[in-house]
Design an enzyme around this catalytic site. Structure first.
Site, PDB file in Angstrom:
ATOM      1  N   GLY A 199       0.828  -1.207   0.000  1.00  0.00           N
ATOM      2  CA  GLY A 199       0.000   0.000   0.000  1.00  0.00           C
ATOM      3  C   GLY A 199       0.857   1.249   0.000  1.00  0.00           C
ATOM      4  CG  ASN A 200      -0.769   4.923   1.676  1.00  0.00           C
ATOM      5  OD1 ASN A 200      -0.245   5.390   2.672  1.00  0.00           O
ATOM      6  ND2 ASN A 200      -2.037   4.512   1.657  1.00  0.00           N
ATOM      7  CB  VAL A 203      -0.938   2.965   5.555  1.00  0.00           C
ATOM      8  CG1 VAL A 203      -1.320   1.724   6.340  1.00  0.00           C
ATOM      9  CG2 VAL A 203      -2.159   3.861   5.385  1.00  0.00           C
ATOM     10  CD  GLU A 221       6.725  -5.808  -2.326  1.00  0.00           C
ATOM     11  OE1 GLU A 221       6.770  -5.067  -3.328  1.00  0.00           O
ATOM     12  OE2 GLU A 221       7.626  -6.611  -2.042  1.00  0.00           O
ATOM     13  CB  CYS A 255       2.546  -0.180  -7.199  1.00  0.00           C
ATOM     14  SG  CYS A 255       2.839  -1.862  -7.745  1.00  0.00           S
TER      15      CYS A 255
HETATM   16  P1  NAD Z   1      -5.499   1.010   0.512  1.00  0.00           P
HETATM   17  O1  NAD Z   1      -6.135   2.327   0.802  1.00  0.00           O
HETATM   18  O2  NAD Z   1      -6.345  -0.121   0.127  1.00  0.00           O
HETATM   19  O3  NAD Z   1      -4.608   0.649   1.776  1.00  0.00           O
HETATM   20  C1  NAD Z   1      -3.845  -0.530   1.846  1.00  0.00           C
HETATM   21  C2  NAD Z   1      -4.226  -1.259   3.123  1.00  0.00           C
HETATM   22  O4  NAD Z   1      -3.908  -0.460   4.259  1.00  0.00           O
HETATM   23  C3  NAD Z   1      -5.719  -1.574   3.210  1.00  0.00           C
HETATM   24  O5  NAD Z   1      -5.899  -2.914   3.586  1.00  0.00           O
HETATM   25  C4  NAD Z   1      -6.228  -0.596   4.231  1.00  0.00           C
HETATM   26  O6  NAD Z   1      -7.330  -1.054   4.956  1.00  0.00           O
HETATM   27  C5  NAD Z   1      -5.030  -0.410   5.135  1.00  0.00           C
HETATM   28  N1  NAD Z   1      -5.061   0.889   5.810  1.00  0.00           N
HETATM   29  C6  NAD Z   1      -5.520   2.056   5.305  1.00  0.00           C
HETATM   30  N2  NAD Z   1      -5.404   3.041   6.225  1.00  0.00           N
HETATM   31  C7  NAD Z   1      -4.867   2.480   7.321  1.00  0.00           C
HETATM   32  C8  NAD Z   1      -4.476   2.980   8.619  1.00  0.00           C
HETATM   33  N3  NAD Z   1      -4.623   4.268   8.949  1.00  0.00           N
HETATM   34  N4  NAD Z   1      -3.943   2.104   9.508  1.00  0.00           N
HETATM   35  C9  NAD Z   1      -3.767   0.820   9.173  1.00  0.00           C
HETATM   36  N5  NAD Z   1      -4.109   0.298   7.976  1.00  0.00           N
HETATM   37  C10 NAD Z   1      -4.648   1.104   7.066  1.00  0.00           C
HETATM   38  O7  NAD Z   1      -4.458   1.122  -0.659  1.00  0.00           O
HETATM   39  P2  NAD Z   1      -3.496   2.335  -0.973  1.00  0.00           P
HETATM   40  O8  NAD Z   1      -2.491   2.490   0.114  1.00  0.00           O
HETATM   41  O9  NAD Z   1      -4.246   3.516  -1.444  1.00  0.00           O
HETATM   42  O10 NAD Z   1      -2.777   1.680  -2.252  1.00  0.00           O
HETATM   43  C11 NAD Z   1      -2.147   2.462  -3.158  1.00  0.00           C
HETATM   44  C12 NAD Z   1      -0.672   2.578  -2.846  1.00  0.00           C
HETATM   45  O11 NAD Z   1      -0.126   1.278  -2.753  1.00  0.00           O
HETATM   46  C13 NAD Z   1       0.102   3.286  -3.917  1.00  0.00           C
HETATM   47  O12 NAD Z   1       1.076   4.092  -3.334  1.00  0.00           O
HETATM   48  C14 NAD Z   1       0.751   2.153  -4.691  1.00  0.00           C
HETATM   49  O13 NAD Z   1       1.922   2.522  -5.360  1.00  0.00           O
HETATM   50  C15 NAD Z   1       1.010   1.171  -3.594  1.00  0.00           C
HETATM   51  N6  NAD Z   1       1.033  -0.175  -4.131  1.00  0.00           N
HETATM   52  C16 NAD Z   1       2.188  -0.853  -4.095  1.00  0.00           C
HETATM   53  C17 NAD Z   1       2.256  -2.116  -4.642  1.00  0.00           C
HETATM   54  C18 NAD Z   1       3.514  -2.904  -4.636  1.00  0.00           C
HETATM   55  O14 NAD Z   1       3.430  -4.099  -4.917  1.00  0.00           O
HETATM   56  N7  NAD Z   1       4.660  -2.338  -4.349  1.00  0.00           N
HETATM   57  C19 NAD Z   1       1.120  -2.678  -5.217  1.00  0.00           C
HETATM   58  C20 NAD Z   1      -0.047  -1.952  -5.212  1.00  0.00           C
HETATM   59  C21 NAD Z   1      -0.088  -0.708  -4.660  1.00  0.00           C
END
Ligand code: NAD
Length: 506
Positions: A199-200, A203, A221, A255
């Site tokens: 994710g981002n 977080v 990741e 990503c």
């Molecule tokens: P998202 O909002 O779905 O968050 C990811 C996870 O974190 C979710 O399960 C969510 O419930 C949890 N989360 C959200 N807020 C939280 C908090 N305050 N505390 C704890 N957990 C929390 O997804 P996202 O982060 O918007 O995804 C997009 C980002 O992920 C982009 O930056 C993208 O580049 C990155 N990404 C990376 C990869 C990789 O493989 N490297 C793949 C996909 C996405």
């Protein structure tokens, strides 16, 4: 809490899930290779039996075309599972190590591949199946149990997986917990043996802080601004098609999508008209009408993207720019001549906007890339090997790809992960197995008196002679210092040691 589609797990269910996973691991159910193999087969069947439901759920969440779901979710997930099934015994078997001279005889040195334990997998919304099943296949192959927390922002997919998991997988070992920040925070209060987060970066810092309380190992990741450097003499048609694919797949919500382009003025003049033509070939003159073009995940992200586009002070929209809030639509949009400090260049775009930064030459492009955080991917389009080598040699990124976009992710034998702010650790193929595996060193020795005598030099009372002898075995001599006499004298010393050892023990 509950969204209109997805019921979130309550605190009692979360605690129960964690306890079950922990107890199952402790009981050793997930350790036998037969169990792991069966669960991997079931994971594969889950995907294979429910293709239409998965395509439908992801379409509801992201408006993804079935081809995109197959290419970006189902095929790579099945590849990961199949790879684990093909190599499970090989990956899991003990690795025998050639001991050093002091341990050469009467000893076995090996690395045991042991499951880390109970793992937490937190996945995002953009590839809600692949980014859940990829890490899960690794955890299963390694013999871990896992609590999986899918993204609440892809609720149809999360709901479907919640229904399918208990029908296919052993519910004592693999459990889904649903929810958002509150539920994830609850999960993070507990001690895990490994946390795998995709994710981002914001977080990720929360996750890392929580993990630090228990010294839990992590895989992060993340994302970042992945640049694409285009040589002005590149094959522009190929570059345009592959970049268009990379930027429009899942409407740029990938990503590793190319975040921005680096081009000389001459390069821009060649690239932009070809890119425009390619986009029309792919999605027609109005991509909103194309069934092949995905939508932005939700209203919040739509507004985020539009804000970045509208607050952009420099540059000129030369392709696209159209949007429709009700439809969560933003056209593939190219902004030319963007200022290096502009809003579009601050954060990862994660959508179908493509700024172009004009550079003087390749050195200027390299300097700009290095002025920013380490990207997850770096793309180079050139047939000139010197050009590519120069960019690769003078930059850093999670991965680099020449004349291609995104596809390095699908190559299961290439480790996938970031560096610096784009992530920590990697996975795919054997690396997924490794991420959830503890490499436990084992040294197993004989009590045979002959070997005991040989090692007696280490015991007190310490003497100068013992130290001299020990040095021969324990202080290795670098190659540049070795000579013929040195190599042969070792055997003389071995004979001496045996002699002295026997004398002492007699
Ligand atoms: P998202 O909002 O779905 O968050 C990811 C996870 O974190 C979710 O399960 C969510 O419930 C949890 N989360 C959200 N807020 C939280 C908090 N305050 N505390 C704890 N957990 C929390 O997804 P996202 O982060 O918007 O995804 C997009 C980002 O992920 C982009 O930056 C993208 O580049 C990155 N990404 C990376 C990869 C990789 O493989 N490297 C793949 C996909 C996405």
């Amino acid at each position: 809490m509950t969204s209109s589609i997805l019921r979130f797990s309550n605190d009692a269910e979360i605690s129960q899930a964690i306890e079950t996973c922990r107890q199952t691991y402790k009981a050793g159910y997930t350790r036998p290779l037969k169990f792991r193999r069966h669960q991997l087969e079931q994971l594969w069947r889950l995907l294979d039996d429910n293709v239409e439901q998965i395509i439908d759920a992801i379409y509801k969440d992201l408006h993804k075309h079935r081809n995109e779901t197959c290419l970006g979710e189902l095929f790579p997930s099945k590849e990961e599972i199949n790879d684990a099934l093909e190599h499970l015994e090989e990956w899991a078997k003990d690795e025998y190590i050639e001991p050093s001279l002091i341990n050469k005889y009467g000893v076995t040195c090996l690395v045991r591949k042991e499951p880390k334990g109970a793992a937490l997998i937190v996945s995002p919304w953009n590839y809600p199946v692949f980014l859940t099943f990829g890490p899960l296949a690794g955890a299963m192959a390694a013999g871990c149990t896992a609590v999986v927390k899918p993204s609440e922002l892809a609720p149809h997919t999360a709901k479907l997986l919640t229904e399918l998991f208990p029908r296919y997988l052993d519910s004592r070992a693999y459990i889904i917990v649903n929810g958002a920040a509150h539920e994830t925070t609850k999960l993070l209060e507990h001690k895990w043996d490994h946390i795998f987060y995709t994710g981002n970066g914001t977080v990720a810092k929360i996750i890392m802080k929580a993990a630090s309380q228990h010294l839990t190992p992590l895989t992060l990741e993340l994302g970042g601004k992945s640049p694409a450097v285009i040589d002005e003499n590149a094959n522009m048609l190929v570059a345009a098609r592959r970049i268009a694919f990379g930027k429009t797949f899942n409407a740029g919500q990938t990503c590793v999508a190319p975040d921005y382009l680096l081009l000389t003025q001459k390069g821009e003049e060649k690239f932009i008209p070809v890119f425009k033509k390619v986009l029309i070939e792919m999605f027609g003159t109005n991509p909103q009408n194309s069934p092949d073009y995905a939508r932005v995940i939700n209203n919040r992200h739509w507004h985020r993207l539009m804000k970045v586009l509208n607050e952009n002070q420099s540059g000129e929209v030369v392709i696209g720019g159209q949007s429709d809030e009700k439809d969560l639509y933003i056209a593939p949009t190219v902004v030319l001549n963007v200022d290096r400090e502009d809003k579009l260049m601050e954060d990862e775009i994660f959508g179908p906007l493509l700024p172009v930064i004009r550079v003087a030459d390749v050195d200027d492009a390299i300097e700009y890339i290095n002025s920013k955080d380490d990207p997850l991917s770096l793309y180079i389009f050139s047939d000139n090997k010197k050009f590519s080598k120069k960019v690769i040699d003078h930059t850093r990124s999670g991965a680099v790809s020449v004349n291609e976009c995104l596809l390095h992710v699908t190559e299961g034998h290439l480790p996938f992960g970031g560096i610096g702010s784009s992530g920590m650790g990697n996975y795919h193929g054997k690396k997924s197995f490794d991420a959830f595996t503890h490499e436990r060193s084992a040294m197993i020795k004989t009590t045979n008196p002959v070997f005991e005598a040989a090692l007696a030099v280490r015991y007190a009372p310490y003497t100068k002679n013992n130290l001299r002898l020990a040095r021969v075995f324990l202080e290795s001599v670098p190659r540049f210092k070795r000579n013929f006499v040195w190599r042969h004298i070792k055997w003389i010393v071995i004979a001496l040691i045996f002699g002295i050892g026997y004398k002492r023990l007699a």
